[in-house]
Design a protein around this motif. Structure first.
Motif, PDB file in Angstrom:
ATOM      1  N   ALA A 103       1.107  -1.128  -0.191  1.00 22.10           N
ATOM      2  CA  ALA A 103      -0.291  -0.173   0.125  1.00 22.10           C
ATOM      3  C   ALA A 103       1.235   1.421  -0.085  1.00 22.10           C
ATOM      4  CB  ALA A 103      -0.861  -0.452   1.174  1.00 22.10           C
ATOM      5  N   SER A 104       0.410   1.891  -0.941  1.00 18.96           N
ATOM      6  CA  SER A 104       1.071   3.521  -0.763  1.00 18.96           C
ATOM      7  C   SER A 104       0.419   4.876  -0.700  1.00 18.96           C
ATOM      8  CB  SER A 104       2.090   3.301  -2.374  1.00 18.96           C
ATOM      9  OG  SER A 104       1.056   3.690  -3.010  1.00 18.96           O
ATOM     10  N   VAL A 105       0.812   5.701   0.051  1.00 19.96           N
ATOM     11  CA  VAL A 105      -0.707   6.856   0.056  1.00 19.96           C
ATOM     12  C   VAL A 105       0.816   8.369   0.116  1.00 19.96           C
ATOM     13  CG1 VAL A 105      -2.363   7.203   1.933  1.00 19.96           C
ATOM     14  CG2 VAL A 105      -1.253   5.539   1.559  1.00 19.96           C
ATOM     15  N   ILE A 106      -0.273   9.074  -0.340  1.00 21.60           N
ATOM     16  CA  ILE A 106       0.416  11.006   0.359  1.00 21.60           C
ATOM     17  C   ILE A 106      -0.696  11.255   1.090  1.00 21.60           C
ATOM     18  CG2 ILE A 106       1.315  12.447  -1.411  1.00 21.60           C
ATOM     19  CD1 ILE A 106       1.246  10.806  -3.910  1.00 21.60           C
ATOM     20  N   GLY A 107      -0.181  12.100   1.714  1.00 27.87           N
ATOM     21  CA  GLY A 107      -0.575  12.836   2.389  1.00 27.87           C
ATOM     22  C   GLY A 107      -1.933  11.840   3.581  1.00 27.87           C
ATOM     23  N   PRO A 108      -1.463  10.760   3.997  1.00 29.68           N
ATOM     24  CA  PRO A 108      -3.105  10.250   4.985  1.00 29.68           C
ATOM     25  C   PRO A 108      -3.364  10.220   6.194  1.00 29.68           C
ATOM     26  CG  PRO A 108      -0.504   9.156   4.501  1.00 29.68           C
ATOM     27  CD  PRO A 108      -0.440   9.882   4.126  1.00 29.68           C
ATOM     28  N   GLN A 109      -4.316  10.130   6.424  1.00 27.02           N
ATOM     29  CA  GLN A 109      -4.734  10.552   7.863  1.00 27.02           C
ATOM     30  C   GLN A 109      -4.599   8.789   8.183  1.00 27.02           C
ATOM     31  OE1 GLN A 109      -7.076  12.520   5.446  1.00 27.02           O
ATOM     32  NE2 GLN A 109      -5.750  14.271   5.830  1.00 27.02           N
ATOM     33  N   THR A 110      -3.675   8.298   9.145  1.00 25.82           N
ATOM     34  CA  THR A 110      -3.104   7.081   9.461  1.00 25.82           C
ATOM     35  C   THR A 110      -4.631   6.643  10.803  1.00 25.82           C
ATOM     36  OG1 THR A 110      -1.803   7.557  10.732  1.00 25.82           O
ATOM     37  CG2 THR A 110      -1.246   7.310   8.630  1.00 25.82           C
ATOM     38  N   CYS A 111      -5.396   7.430  11.290  1.00 27.93           N
ATOM     39  CA  CYS A 111      -6.061   7.127  12.474  1.00 27.93           C
ATOM     40  C   CYS A 111      -7.414   7.822  12.913  1.00 27.93           C
ATOM     41  CB  CYS A 111      -5.356   7.641  13.816  1.00 27.93           C
ATOM     42  SG  CYS A 111      -5.842   7.079  15.277  1.00 27.93           S
ATOM     43  N   LEU A 112      -8.548   7.158  13.131  1.00 29.69           N
ATOM     44  CA  LEU A 112      -9.546   7.620  13.886  1.00 29.69           C
ATOM     45  C   LEU A 112      -9.377   7.930  14.963  1.00 29.69           C
ATOM     46  CD1 LEU A 112     -11.378   5.881  10.941  1.00 29.69           C
ATOM     47  CD2 LEU A 112     -11.016   8.256  10.702  1.00 29.69           C
ATOM     48  N   ASP A 113      -8.595   7.938  15.969  1.00 30.95           N
ATOM     49  CA  ASP A 113      -9.223   8.234  16.956  1.00 30.95           C
ATOM     50  C   ASP A 113      -8.610   9.519  17.336  1.00 30.95           C
ATOM     51  OD1 ASP A 113      -9.505   7.611  19.789  1.00 30.95           O
ATOM     52  OD2 ASP A 113      -8.151   6.048  20.203  1.00 30.95           O
ATOM     53  N   SER A 163       2.620  14.558   9.216  1.00 33.13           N
ATOM     54  CA  SER A 163       3.851  13.913   9.279  1.00 33.13           C
ATOM     55  C   SER A 163       3.638  13.439  10.514  1.00 33.13           C
ATOM     56  CB  SER A 163       5.071  13.511   8.104  1.00 33.13           C
ATOM     57  OG  SER A 163       5.396  14.931   9.243  1.00 33.13           O
ATOM     58  N   ASN A 164       3.194  13.927  11.414  1.00 32.02           N
ATOM     59  CA  ASN A 164       2.741  13.096  12.756  1.00 32.02           C
ATOM     60  C   ASN A 164       2.121  11.905  12.447  1.00 32.02           C
ATOM     61  OD1 ASN A 164       4.518  14.810  14.077  1.00 32.02           O
ATOM     62  ND2 ASN A 164       3.010  16.184  15.333  1.00 32.02           N
ATOM     63  N   TYR A 165       1.169  11.850  11.605  1.00 36.61           N
ATOM     64  CA  TYR A 165       0.179  10.787  11.769  1.00 36.61           C
ATOM     65  C   TYR A 165       0.985   9.342  11.037  1.00 36.61           C
ATOM     66  CZ  TYR A 165      -4.761  12.626  10.962  1.00 36.61           C
ATOM     67  OH  TYR A 165      -5.672  12.763  10.579  1.00 36.61           O
ATOM     68  N   GLU A 179       5.639   4.138  13.781  1.00 36.52           N
ATOM     69  CA  GLU A 179       6.429   2.648  15.203  1.00 36.52           C
ATOM     70  C   GLU A 179       5.475   1.637  15.908  1.00 36.52           C
ATOM     71  OE1 GLU A 179       5.979   6.483  18.270  1.00 36.52           O
ATOM     72  OE2 GLU A 179       7.249   7.237  17.203  1.00 36.52           O
ATOM     73  N   HIS A 180       4.057   2.143  14.904  1.00 37.91           N
ATOM     74  CA  HIS A 180       3.071   1.079  15.540  1.00 37.91           C
ATOM     75  C   HIS A 180       3.395   0.097  14.853  1.00 37.91           C
ATOM     76  CE1 HIS A 180      -0.397  -0.014  17.507  1.00 37.91           C
ATOM     77  NE2 HIS A 180      -1.064  -0.618  16.465  1.00 37.91           N
ATOM     78  N   CYS A 181       3.802   0.672  13.305  1.00 37.28           N
ATOM     79  CA  CYS A 181       3.886  -0.722  12.465  1.00 37.28           C
ATOM     80  C   CYS A 181       5.169  -1.534  12.694  1.00 37.28           C
ATOM     81  CB  CYS A 181       4.068  -0.872  11.092  1.00 37.28           C
ATOM     82  SG  CYS A 181       2.167   0.195  10.322  1.00 37.28           S
ATOM     83  N   ARG A 182       6.339  -0.878  12.895  1.00 36.72           N
ATOM     84  CA  ARG A 182       7.523  -1.434  14.018  1.00 36.72           C
ATOM     85  C   ARG A 182       7.318  -2.576  14.885  1.00 36.72           C
ATOM     86  NH1 ARG A 182      11.552   3.506  12.786  1.00 36.72           N
ATOM     87  NH2 ARG A 182      12.400   2.861  10.740  1.00 36.72           N
ATOM     88  N   GLU A 183       6.718  -2.551  15.361  1.00 32.31           N
ATOM     89  CA  GLU A 183       5.488  -3.336  16.857  1.00 32.31           C
ATOM     90  C   GLU A 183       5.391  -4.565  16.673  1.00 32.31           C
ATOM     91  OE1 GLU A 183       3.073  -0.805  18.648  1.00 32.31           O
ATOM     92  OE2 GLU A 183       4.698   0.370  20.152  1.00 32.31           O
ATOM     93  N   PHE A 184       4.810  -4.312  15.040  1.00 29.98           N
ATOM     94  CA  PHE A 184       4.479  -5.281  14.966  1.00 29.98           C
ATOM     95  C   PHE A 184       5.226  -5.845  13.718  1.00 29.98           C
ATOM     96  CE2 PHE A 184       0.193  -3.646  16.312  1.00 29.98           C
ATOM     97  CZ  PHE A 184       0.142  -4.863  17.367  1.00 29.98           C
ATOM     98  N   LEU A 241      -6.022  -1.050  13.200  1.00 29.11           N
ATOM     99  CA  LEU A 241      -6.097  -2.459  12.030  1.00 29.11           C
ATOM    100  C   LEU A 241      -4.894  -3.251  11.956  1.00 29.11           C
ATOM    101  CD1 LEU A 241      -8.656  -1.461   9.899  1.00 29.11           C
ATOM    102  CD2 LEU A 241      -8.765  -2.876  11.635  1.00 29.11           C
ATOM    103  N   VAL A 242      -3.771  -2.276  12.254  1.00 30.90           N
ATOM    104  CA  VAL A 242      -2.288  -3.173  12.103  1.00 30.90           C
ATOM    105  C   VAL A 242      -2.250  -4.166  13.005  1.00 30.90           C
ATOM    106  CG1 VAL A 242      -0.004  -2.534  12.513  1.00 30.90           C
ATOM    107  CG2 VAL A 242      -1.480  -0.966  12.144  1.00 30.90           C
ATOM    108  N   SER A 243      -2.054  -5.566  11.528  1.00 25.00           N
ATOM    109  CA  SER A 243      -1.153  -6.604  12.188  1.00 25.00           C
ATOM    110  C   SER A 243      -0.280  -7.342  11.706  1.00 25.00           C
ATOM    111  CB  SER A 243      -2.566  -7.331  12.189  1.00 25.00           C
ATOM    112  OG  SER A 243      -2.319  -7.729  10.207  1.00 25.00           O
TER     113      SER A 243
END
Length: 199
Positions: A14-24, A109-111, A117-122, A77-79
């Motif tokens: 998956a490749s994304v430009i300027g994404p919103q990666t979280c809805l919390d 880019s804080n998103y 960081e979260h992806c690396r945990e998984f 949803l990261v797994s």
């Protein structure tokens, strides 16, 4: 822009430009204190738009909305079996620091920093690109997709210098060559501890 490359019915990358990666909204306010976007995704919009008021309603309704957040928020949803991800934030005006206000909070880019960081945990591969980014393997979406699908670097990737340093004088990183991986680039204007890691 979302590019999804599949093998059979499985997402391959998956490749994304300027994404919103979280809805919390609680995480968003923690990462980007001046954040005011996202309430409309849950129908919390009044006729008169006031981003701060609408976001506060979103923030306060979080517990009620949590089932939807958990179902649709990329961060949630990261797994471990996720494919590699590439994110580019080309309009970032400074090095990202989660917890600091941002000039463009909707596309900060804080998103990306927090999702990476979260992806690396998984153990999920996650590339993050923004002006001045370190550890850049692919400068563009196209380079990431070509190499991921073919296992061969594109011509653009092959010709990329191996070091990038944040330049205070411009929006894009100054690119330098260094004699060995991990060695500082001679033209870098930042402390060695915060710059010039080999890629």
């Amino acid at each position: 822009i979302l590019s999804r490359c599949t093998r059979s019915s499985v997402i391959f990358c998956a490749s994304v430009i300027g994404p919103q990666t979280c809805l919390d909204p609680h995480l968003l306010r923690e990462w980007i204190p001046n954040f005011r976007y996202g309430s409309h995704a849950f129908g919390l919009v009044k006729e008169r738009k006031d981003g701060l008021v609408e976001f506060q309603r979103f923030y306060e309704a979080r517990e009620k909305l949590l089932p939807w957040i958990n179902e649709y928020s990329p961060y949630h949803l990261v797994s471990r079996d996720d494919p590699p991800i590439f994110m580019d934030f080309p309009n970032q005006d400074k090095a990202p620091v989660p917890g600091e206000e941002q000039k463009d909070p909707t596309h900060s880019s804080n998103y990306g920093v927090k999702l990476q960081e979260h992806c690396r945990e998984f153990g999920v591969g996650c590339e993050l690109v923004y002006p001045g980014a370190l550890d850049v393997n692919h400068a563009k979406v196209e380079d990431f997709i070509i190499e991921t699908l073919t296992n061969e670097p594109s011509a653009a990737v092959s010709s990329q210098p191996k070091y990038r340093c944040w330049s205070s004088g411009g929006r894009r990183p100054r690119v330098s060559r260094a004699p060995a991986i991990g060695a500082p680039a001679a033209s870098c204007n930042l402390p060695v501890t915060g710059c010039c890691r080999g890629i």
